[in-house]
Write an enzyme that holds these catalytic residues in place. Structure first.
Site, PDB file in Angstrom:
ATOM      1  N   ASP A 296     -15.571  -3.440  -0.342  1.00 18.08           N
ATOM      2  CA  ASP A 296     -15.040  -3.158   0.986  1.00 18.08           C
ATOM      3  C   ASP A 296     -16.218  -2.895   1.912  1.00 18.08           C
ATOM      4  OD1 ASP A 296     -12.659  -3.228  -0.407  1.00 18.08           O
ATOM      5  OD2 ASP A 296     -12.552  -1.048  -0.612  1.00 18.08           O
TER       6      ASP A 296
ATOM      7  N   ASP B 294       0.853  -1.188   0.000  1.00 17.25           N
ATOM      8  CA  ASP B 294       0.000   0.000   0.000  1.00 17.25           C
ATOM      9  C   ASP B 294       0.887   1.235   0.000  1.00 17.25           C
ATOM     10  OD1 ASP B 294      -1.934  -1.903   0.316  1.00 17.25           O
ATOM     11  OD2 ASP B 294      -2.592  -1.244   2.298  1.00 17.25           O
TER      12      ASP B 294
END
Length: 246
Positions: free
Chosen positions: A134, A12
């Site tokens: 998500d 990330d």
């Protein structure tokens, strides 16, 4: 895609550095250095796929870490599959990334706002789209996990499978980055709702969590904080998966 269950290390990126967020909240990030060094470390440890996320892109709505992403692709793209999410909002952007050498694009906000984009990209690059569902408090969230949609993950997954998605990436935002363990029930529900691979993410703290997600039917698991914090090593997880399947 994922011929057998695998552990997929997360890279990330924020401001050109590897970070991990707790619960998807900005301001909670912990920095872990250079993306290329991290990517190479995971490849050397046996990773078959890398999971890249442009966090700035996810929050701001357009990709911000292009130089770092290109550097990772140049360094390891020929050795492993690479999938990328964060800030990909148009079919043109997705196709250009796939043409550049990316193996899979991850669409979250764009897929919710414009579902047909999944079919547009899949027509040109079959199997290349992972739709990111998500979930926070059981609801699909978008725009860097800041906006609710009212969508149920399992209901939405079926729609995207029909549009040609190659897989569903499910992140359990409530446990993301907290190293408190996984919740398998939401994963099982998604797996039961579609005939395409479900990739799980969020909450992994131990190798037993990895094994539990495989038992729940996930095709793969994305792991970030547990690897960066040394909760377990990638090669140990790979060994455990092999031993448990014998």
């Amino acid at each position: 895609m994922y011929p057998e269950f695998e552990v997929v290390p997360a890279v990330d990126m924020q401001d050109g550095q590897v970070v991990q967020l707790v619960g998807g909240e900005r301001g909670t990030e912990k920095t872990y250095g250079d993306p290329v060094e991290a990517a190479q470390r995971w490849v050397d440890a046996g990773a078959r796929t890398l999971h890249l996320v442009d966090l700035d892109g996810a929050f701001e709505g357009e990709r911000q870490n292009a130089a770092a992403i290109d550097a990772v692709l140049d360094a390891v793209g020929a050795d492993v599959d690479v999938q990328l999410g964060g800030g990909i909002r148009t079919a043109e952007d997705a196709v250009s990334l796939l043409d550049r050498g990316l193996d899979r694009v991850i669409l979250g906000t764009a897929a919710v706002e414009t579902p047909e984009i999944v079919g547009e990209i899949s027509d040109e690059h079959p199997g290349s789209v992972l739709v990111s569902l998500d979930a926070k408090d059981g609801e699909v969230v978008v725009s860097g996990w800041t906006e609710g949609t009212g969508l149920d993950p399992a209901d939405a997954a079926g729609r995207y499978a029909d549009l040609g998605a190659g897989g569903i990436l499910f992140t359990d935002v409530d446990v993301e980055g907290q190293l408190d363990g996984v919740r398998t029930d939401p994963v099982r529900r998604l797996v039961d709702s579609v005939d395409i691979p479900v990739i799980a993410s969020g909450g992994v703290a131990t190798i037993n969590d990895v094994l539990a997600l495989r038992s729940a039917g996930a095709a793969a698991v994305v792991v970030g904080s547990a690897l960066y914090e040394g909760q377990f090593t990638l090669d140990a997880a790979i060994d455990a998966l092999g031993e448990s399947s014998e």
